[in-house]
Design a protein around this motif. Structure first.
Motif, PDB file in Angstrom:
ATOM      1  N   PRO A   1       0.964  -1.233   0.023  1.00  0.00           N
ATOM      2  CA  PRO A   1      -0.010  -0.019   0.102  1.00  0.00           C
ATOM      3  C   PRO A   1       0.689   1.233  -0.032  1.00  0.00           C
ATOM      4  O   PRO A   1       1.748   1.342   0.722  1.00  0.00           O
ATOM      5  CB  PRO A   1      -0.944  -0.262   1.231  1.00  0.00           C
ATOM      6  N   LEU A   2       0.392   2.187  -0.928  1.00  0.00           N
ATOM      7  CA  LEU A   2       1.121   3.451  -0.960  1.00  0.00           C
ATOM      8  C   LEU A   2       0.777   4.446   0.150  1.00  0.00           C
ATOM      9  O   LEU A   2      -0.444   4.789  -0.222  1.00  0.00           O
ATOM     10  CB  LEU A   2       1.138   3.912  -2.203  1.00  0.00           C
ATOM     11  N   GLN A   3       1.291   5.008   1.003  1.00  0.00           N
ATOM     12  CA  GLN A   3       0.845   5.830   2.179  1.00  0.00           C
ATOM     13  C   GLN A   3       0.726   7.226   1.236  1.00  0.00           C
ATOM     14  O   GLN A   3       0.020   8.294   1.557  1.00  0.00           O
ATOM     15  CB  GLN A   3       1.888   5.816   3.299  1.00  0.00           C
TER      16      GLN A   3
ATOM     17  N   ASP B   1       1.074  16.593  -1.529  1.00  0.00           N
ATOM     18  CA  ASP B   1       1.021  15.137  -1.465  1.00  0.00           C
ATOM     19  C   ASP B   1      -0.425  14.454  -1.445  1.00  0.00           C
ATOM     20  O   ASP B   1      -1.192  15.074  -0.597  1.00  0.00           O
ATOM     21  CB  ASP B   1       1.663  14.422  -0.131  1.00  0.00           C
ATOM     22  N   GLU B   2      -0.669  13.389  -2.043  1.00  0.00           N
ATOM     23  CA  GLU B   2      -1.832  12.807  -2.169  1.00  0.00           C
ATOM     24  C   GLU B   2      -1.626  11.715  -1.056  1.00  0.00           C
ATOM     25  O   GLU B   2      -1.581  10.516  -1.388  1.00  0.00           O
ATOM     26  CB  GLU B   2      -2.046  12.102  -3.650  1.00  0.00           C
ATOM     27  N   ASP B   3      -2.051  11.949   0.214  1.00  0.00           N
ATOM     28  CA  ASP B   3      -2.065  11.213   1.304  1.00  0.00           C
ATOM     29  C   ASP B   3      -3.257  11.134   2.091  1.00  0.00           C
ATOM     30  O   ASP B   3      -4.235  11.639   1.531  1.00  0.00           O
ATOM     31  CB  ASP B   3      -0.837  11.513   2.250  1.00  0.00           C
ATOM     32  N   ALA B   4      -3.410  10.709   3.291  1.00  0.00           N
ATOM     33  CA  ALA B   4      -4.734  10.337   3.993  1.00  0.00           C
ATOM     34  C   ALA B   4      -5.206  11.872   4.016  1.00  0.00           C
ATOM     35  O   ALA B   4      -6.486  11.837   4.260  1.00  0.00           O
ATOM     36  CB  ALA B   4      -4.487   9.761   5.242  1.00  0.00           C
ATOM     37  N   GLN B   5      -4.110  12.941   4.690  1.00  0.00           N
ATOM     38  CA  GLN B   5      -5.023  14.008   4.575  1.00  0.00           C
ATOM     39  C   GLN B   5      -5.480  14.746   3.654  1.00  0.00           C
ATOM     40  O   GLN B   5      -6.277  15.594   3.685  1.00  0.00           O
ATOM     41  CB  GLN B   5      -3.688  15.099   5.465  1.00  0.00           C
TER      42      GLN B   5
ATOM     43  N   VAL C   1     -12.619   6.146  -6.613  1.00  0.00           N
ATOM     44  CA  VAL C   1     -12.242   4.811  -6.309  1.00  0.00           C
ATOM     45  C   VAL C   1     -11.012   4.891  -5.885  1.00  0.00           C
ATOM     46  O   VAL C   1     -10.417   4.188  -4.967  1.00  0.00           O
ATOM     47  CB  VAL C   1     -12.346   4.102  -7.808  1.00  0.00           C
ATOM     48  N   GLU C   2     -10.073   5.770  -6.389  1.00  0.00           N
ATOM     49  CA  GLU C   2      -8.553   5.971  -5.904  1.00  0.00           C
ATOM     50  C   GLU C   2      -8.406   6.087  -4.304  1.00  0.00           C
ATOM     51  O   GLU C   2      -7.984   5.732  -3.718  1.00  0.00           O
ATOM     52  CB  GLU C   2      -7.601   6.916  -6.338  1.00  0.00           C
ATOM     53  N   ALA C   3      -9.445   7.138  -3.762  1.00  0.00           N
ATOM     54  CA  ALA C   3      -9.565   7.767  -2.485  1.00  0.00           C
ATOM     55  C   ALA C   3     -10.014   6.498  -1.710  1.00  0.00           C
ATOM     56  O   ALA C   3      -9.631   6.178  -0.534  1.00  0.00           O
ATOM     57  CB  ALA C   3     -10.403   8.834  -2.421  1.00  0.00           C
ATOM     58  N   HIS C   4     -11.050   5.534  -2.227  1.00  0.00           N
ATOM     59  CA  HIS C   4     -11.813   4.586  -1.383  1.00  0.00           C
ATOM     60  C   HIS C   4     -11.053   3.217  -1.250  1.00  0.00           C
ATOM     61  O   HIS C   4     -11.028   2.685  -0.301  1.00  0.00           O
ATOM     62  CB  HIS C   4     -13.160   4.282  -2.167  1.00  0.00           C
TER      63      HIS C   4
END
Length: 478
Positions: A85-87, A101-105, A203-206
Motif C-alpha cells: 500500500p502506498l501511504q 502530497d496525495e496522502d490520507a490528509q 475509487v482511488e480515494a476509497h
C-alpha cells in the motif's frame, strides 16, 4: 458441458490469459496465440545494467478485484504476489514551487470531500451495473435494494464535462488541476470527458493506491504460471493473419477451427485486420469514427545520484493545462510544455537500481499518431530532459547514464493498437464512455476482452472484462 469446446484466445495480455484460465477450468480446450515471444500484453518491463523499469501500468487500484480473481481459480493471491500500500500515492509539483502530497490528509480537504461525494453517488448508482455487466445487461443490477440510489440519476444524464464539475466543486487552482488530471486515466481530455468520470478519484480515494513488489509485471507472470498449471497451451511468436469461415490462420501456417474465438487485441485494430471478414464496411466505418484516446511518449532514464524530494509517483504540472490537451486532441502534435508523470519504483524496490542511483520512468500524453520522424522523437526526448532540469526534478549533481524512449508508433506496433492509442476510443461522449466496442459479435462465437472494450482500461477493469466474457461464454456453451 455436453462436449469439450475448443477456444483460441488471440493475444496473451492480462485479459486473454485470465479468460483462458477460467475456461480451461471449466473443461474447455484452450490455446493462446500471441505475436510476441512473451505474454503479458502491456504488463512488460525493461532491464539494463542493473536497472529495471515497468513499461506499462504502474499503479494498482481496486486490489480486491485481483484477489477475487485468484480466489475464483482456487488460488490465494498472497502465494503469488505481495501488494504494497502506498501511504503517499502521488506527489504533485508546480513550477511556482507548490508541492502537494496525495496522502490520507489530502482526501480530507473540504473541497475534495464535496467532489468525492459526487463521485460516490455515481459509483453507488452505476458502479455495480457498469463493472459487472455488459451494457445490454445493465438492467440486471436494478432491483429494489438500490432504488434509493436513483436520486443520483441526474449525475449520469447531465452534459457537464469533468472540468465543469471540478470548477464547480473545487476553487483552489492547484487542487482543480489535480482532479482534472483523472481524465487521463482513460486517455481523455478533462475538457471533453463526461462528469461521470468523477468516479475515478472516488475509487482511488476509497480503495487506495498499491504497488506489486518486484514490479507490476509479476501480475502477468503469476497468471501465466497458473494458466500453464491448468493446461492452457501457449503458441507465442504466432502472428494471426485471418479468421474466415470458422478457420483461424497464423503467419507461420498454423490453422485451427475452434468453437469460439476470444480476441484480446484492440477491437478497432482487429476489425480492420485479421477479423475484417467478420465485419461489414459500415460496421468498420462506425468503429473507426470516434476519437481515439491519447497515446504516450515514454522515456526511461538511468540516473546516477538521488533526488529525495521525489516519491514513487510524481506529477510535474504544466502551467497551461488546457493548451496541452488542445495540442494532443486538436492539433495532433507533441505538447511543447507537457505535464510529466515520473515514476521511481526504487522507492519500493531497492533492487530496481544500483546503490545511489534511480530508475526514472517518464510518461507524457501524446496524440494517437504514428507519423513522427526519428529526428523529431530524439529532439523531444532531449526537450523532456531539459524540462526535468528546468522544473527542479533533475538536480545539478545528478547524471543521466542511459536513456531509452518509446513513442506512439512503437506502442502501436507493440500493442497492435490504432495510432498507438492506449485505451481505444477516447471517452469524450456519453456513448463512447458507456458503450464501448461490443464484447461479443452478435450471432457469432467471437468475443472481446481487454482495455478497448467494456468496461475500459486498467488492471481491475480488464479482469472484470474477463469475468463478464467468461460468464457469457459459459451461458452460451452450457
Amino acid at each position: 458441458m455436453k462436449s469439450k469446446p475448443f477456444a483460441v484466445i488471440v493475444g496473451a495480455g492480462l485479459g486473454g490469459v485470465a479468460t483462458a484460465v477460467c475456461l480451461r477450468r471449466q473443461g474447455f480446450k484452450v490455446q493462446v496465440w500471441d505475436r510476441n515471444s512473451h505474454t503479458g500484453g502491456k504488463l512488460q518491463e525493461w532491464r539494463h545494467q542493473g536497472y529495471r523499469w515497468d513499461m506499462g501500468p504502474s499503479l494498482l487500484t481496486m486490489p480486491d478485484v485481483l484477489r477475487e480473481w485468484f480466489a475464483s481459480v482456487n488460488r490465494k493471491m498472497e502465494d503469488y504476489l505481495t501488494l504494497v500500500p502506498l501511504q503517499n500515492t502521488c506527489r504533485y509539483f508546480w513550477q511556482d514551487g507548490k508541492v502537494i502530497d496525495e496522502d490520507a490528509q489530502f482526501w480530507k480537504k473540504e473541497e475534495i470531500q464535496s467532489l468525492l461525494a459526487y463521485g460516490e453517488g455515481v459509483y453507488r448508482l452505476s458502479g455495480k451495473a457498469y463493472l459487472e455487466y455488459p451494457p445490454q445487461e445493465f438492467w440486471r443490477s436494478l432491483h429494489w435494494r438500490n432504488l434509493k440510489e436513483l436520486k443520483h440519476l441526474p449525475k449520469l444524464t447531465n452534459f457537464k464535462t469533468l472540468s465543469n464539475l471540478v470548477d464547480e466543486k473545487i476553487k483552489d487552482p492547484y487542487l482543480n488541476q489535480i482532479f482534472c488530471r483523472y481524465a487521463t486515466y482513460n486517455g481523455s481530455s478533462p475538457y471533453l470527458t463526461p462528469a461521470t468520470f468523477s468516479i475515478i478519484p472516488y475509487v482511488e480515494a476509497h480503495f487506495g493506491g498499491w504497488y506489486v513488489k518486484g514490479g507490476m509485471r509479476k501480475i502477468a507472470e503469476a497468471i501465466e504460471l497458473i494458466a500453464r498449471e491448468e493446461g492452457v497451451e501457449f503458441f507465442l511468436s504466432e502472428q494471426v493473419l485471418s479468421y474466415k469461415e470458422g478457420e483461424i490462420q497464423s503467419a507461420s501456417g498454423k490453422k485451427e477451427r475452434p468453437d469460439l474465438i476470444v480476441s484480446n487485441s484492440e477491437v478497432i485494430r482487429a476489425a480492420n485486420s485479421w477479423l475484417k471478414n467478420e465485419y461489414s464496411k459500415k460496421e468498420i466505418k462506425k468503429l473507426n469514427r470516434p476519437e481515439l484516446s491519447c497515446s504516450g511518449f515514454i522515456l526511461l532514464l538511468s540516473v546516477r545520484g538521488e533526488n529525495k524530494s521525489l516519491k514513487h509517483h510524481n506529477i510535474l504540472f504544466t502551467k497551461d493545462y488546457r493548451s496541452e490537451f488542445t495540442s494532443i486532441f486538436q492539433e495532433k502534435v507533441l505538447p511543447r510544455d507537457p505535464t510529466i508523470y515520473l515514476s521511481i519504483t526504487k522507492r519500493e524496490d531497492d533492487a530496481d537500481a544500483p546503490y545511489g542511483c534511480e530508475n526514472w520512468f517518464l510518461l507524457v500524453n501524446s496524440p494517437a499518431k504514428t507519423q513522427f520522424s526519428e529526428e523529431e522523437i530524439e529532439n523531444y526526448s532531449n526537450r523532456l530532459i531539459q524540462l526535468l532540469r528546468d522544473r527542479g526534478a533533475l538536480l545539478p549533481g545528478q547524471k543521466i547514464e542511459y536513456k531509452k524512449y518509446l513513442h506512439a508508433g512503437e506502442i502501436a506496433e507493440r500493442d497492435q493498437s490504432t495510432g498507438g492509442a492506449l485505451y481505444g476510443w477516447a471517452s469524450h461522449t456519453i456513448s463512447s464512455s458507456l458503450f464501448r466496442p461490443p464484447m461479443k459479435r452478435s450471432g457469432k462465437n467471437i468475443y472481446f476482452v481487454g482495455g478497448s472494450t467494456h468496461p475500459g482500461g486498467g488492471i481491475p477493469l480488464v479482469l472484470l472484462s474477463s469475468k463478464m466474457i467468461y460468464k457469457n461464454i459459459l451461458k452460451n456453451f452450457s
